[in-house]
Design a protein around this motif. Structure first.
Motif, short mmCIF file in Angstrom:
data_model
loop_
_atom_site.label_atom_id
_atom_site.label_comp_id
_atom_site.label_asym_id
_atom_site.label_seq_id
_atom_site.Cartn_x
_atom_site.Cartn_y
_atom_site.Cartn_z
N THR A 103 40.77 38.13 -52.07
CA THR A 103 42.06 37.40 -52.08
C THR A 103 42.25 36.60 -53.37
N LYS A 104 41.16 36.38 -54.10
CA LYS A 104 41.32 35.61 -55.37
C LYS A 104 41.81 36.50 -56.51
N LEU A 105 41.79 37.83 -56.32
CA LEU A 105 42.17 38.74 -57.42
C LEU A 105 43.70 38.88 -57.50
N PRO A 106 44.22 39.09 -58.72
CA PRO A 106 45.69 39.17 -58.90
C PRO A 106 46.23 40.58 -58.63
N TRP A 107 46.23 41.01 -57.37
CA TRP A 107 46.64 42.37 -57.03
C TRP A 107 48.12 42.60 -57.37
N PRO A 108 48.42 43.73 -58.04
CA PRO A 108 49.82 44.01 -58.35
C PRO A 108 50.47 44.76 -57.18
N VAL A 109 50.24 44.29 -55.98
CA VAL A 109 50.63 45.02 -54.77
C VAL A 109 51.28 44.03 -53.83
N LYS A 110 52.37 44.44 -53.19
CA LYS A 110 53.00 43.53 -52.21
C LYS A 110 52.28 43.63 -50.87
N THR A 140 45.28 51.41 -63.88
CA THR A 140 45.59 51.12 -65.29
C THR A 140 45.38 49.64 -65.63
N ASN A 141 45.52 48.78 -64.62
CA ASN A 141 45.27 47.35 -64.84
C ASN A 141 43.78 47.10 -64.66
N SER A 142 42.99 47.20 -65.75
CA SER A 142 41.54 47.25 -65.61
C SER A 142 40.90 45.93 -65.15
N ASN A 169 36.21 51.61 -71.07
CA ASN A 169 37.08 50.53 -70.58
C ASN A 169 38.10 51.02 -69.58
N THR A 170 37.98 52.28 -69.19
CA THR A 170 39.00 52.80 -68.26
C THR A 170 38.34 53.17 -66.92
#
Ligand SMILES: C[S@@+](CC[C@H](N)C(=O)[O-])C[C@H]1O[C@@H](n2cnc3c(N)ncnc32)[C@H](O)[C@@H]1O
Length: 373
Positions: A103-110, A140-142, A169-170
């Protein structure tokens, strides 16, 4: 003794959690015995021996399916609203720690589904069952995957449970890769059981080993010419069943289970004993023989049409997590001449109104033709 949980009033997971544990257990015992009495023919349960096993109270679950919604993990509550959960008292503490990291991670997901797992050796796993666009964005958001893999969290993505791997890095997806997320028994010894994070497993490896001991007590030292297993999953019961037969026909239809199943069978050198069928139809197309034992552990919906015709077996072990489908499947077995010899309520779901049913059925002896006065 009562469960302490701040979500009891709204969470749908523990509808019996407000009761003292002894009252919960009595309620479940009555529910099982009364349901069998009211739904099955008296002759079928005339000599049934009951047992009730309550092996756990809290902090036992090693996997959990969460909904992720706008920065929180949680479930749908009694009012069908999203309920964020900081800690569930049924989860082992490592699972709660993993939830807190995620929950602390900045997920780019709704919104989406996330399954979290902890292995018996303490390994951490996350299955992201998200929309394809969200998966692409995360790959892509590593930053997120870097942080997870740096902390040695194993990540699977998508319906097929593909494994995330780092290359420089990918990040990219590779084939589903089984890992020892669970435990079972082979030839009398507890062993690691490979699965995907996204495979089906029972709720806890420790409880599973206890459940296997109980199932073995049904079979005692019988040997069967052949055994048919429906719903093998990754091979949880398949592996110990090889101690009871030299020919095991396994029916399982989910690739997320079939991939680790094949690996588990090979790992223990059991390929020559076990044949896998990916549907009931393909099994019956190739097998017309009778079996010594049918061992069934279906999903909540029950065994489907498997018991619509007479079952060509002497004995059946039926392991069920859903009372209603168990009752309707077992009623069919009554009409095929089976009696319920043993029924055990094995409570893998304390504080909920569910329980596991372990049962052993035998073909009742037929009256001798022309006999009787
Ligand atoms: C409750 S799980 C049991 C798995 C395994 N016995 C265990 O203990 O981990 C039910 C299993 O039945 C499988 N299944 C459900 N419907 C099926 C079908 N029609 N044919 C074959 N397998 C099925 C599911 O994929 C799942 O693996």
């Amino acid at each position: 003794m009562k469960l302490t949980c701040k979500y009891l009033a709204s969470c749908r997971g523990c509808p019996l959690g407000h009761l003292d544990i002894e009252d919960q257990r009595n309620q479940k015992k009555n529910k099982l015995t009364e349901s069998l009495k009211n739904n099955l023919p008296a002759a079928m349960i005339k000599n049934t021996v009951y047992d009730f096993v309550f092996p756990v109270f809290d902090r036992y679950r090693t996997r959990c399916d969460f909904i992720y919604s706008e920065g929180k993990l949680g479930w749908i509550d009694q009012d069908k609203k999203f309920l964020p959960i900081e800690d569930c008292p049924l989860h082992v503490s490592k699972l709660s720690e993993l939830a807190s990291l995620i929950t602390k991670l900045p997920w780019p997901v709704k919104r989406g589904s996330m399954r979290l797992r902890v292995s018996p050796a303490g390994g951490l796993g996350l299955w992201l069952d998200l929309a394809n666009l969200d998966i692409k964005e995360i790959l892509t958001n590593s930053a997120i995957l870097s942080e997870l893999l740096d902390k040695e969290v194993i990540v699977e993505m998508g319906q097929k449970g593909k494994r995330v791997v780092r290359s420089g890095n990918t990040f990219k997806l590779t084939d589903p890769t089984p890992y020892p997320w669970f435990k079972t028994e082979v030839a009398g010894h507890p062993v690691d059981l490979n699965s995907l994070i996204s495979s089906f497993t029972q709720t806890s490896p420790e409880l599973n080993l206890k459940m296997i001991q109980h199932l073995k007590s049904f079979l005692v030292d019988q040997k069967f010419n052949n055994v048919v297993e429906f719903g093998s999953g990754v091979g949880n019961f398949t592996l110990f069943l090889t101690s009871y037969t030299s020919a095991l026909n396994v029916i399982e239809n989910d690739q997320r289970n079939l991939i680790p199943l094949r690996q588990n069978i090979a790992q223990f050198g059991l390929q020559s004993k076990i044949s896998i069928f990916e549907s009931v139809h393909s099994f019956f197309k190739e097998n017309k023989n009778t079996a010594g034992l049918y061992f069934v552990n279906p999903a909540r919906s029950g065994v489907g049409p498997l018991f619509d015709q007479p079952v060509p077996a002497q004995s059946i072990v039926y392991v069920s997590c859903h009372l209603e489908s168990f009752l309707s499947d077992v009623a069919k077995l009554s009409s095929h001449g089976f009696s319920l010899v043993k029924v055990t309520l094995f409570d893998q779901f304390p504080h909920s109104d569910h329980f596991e049913i372990l049962s052993y059925l035998e073909l009742a002896p037929q009256p001798a033709a022309g006999g009787g006065v």
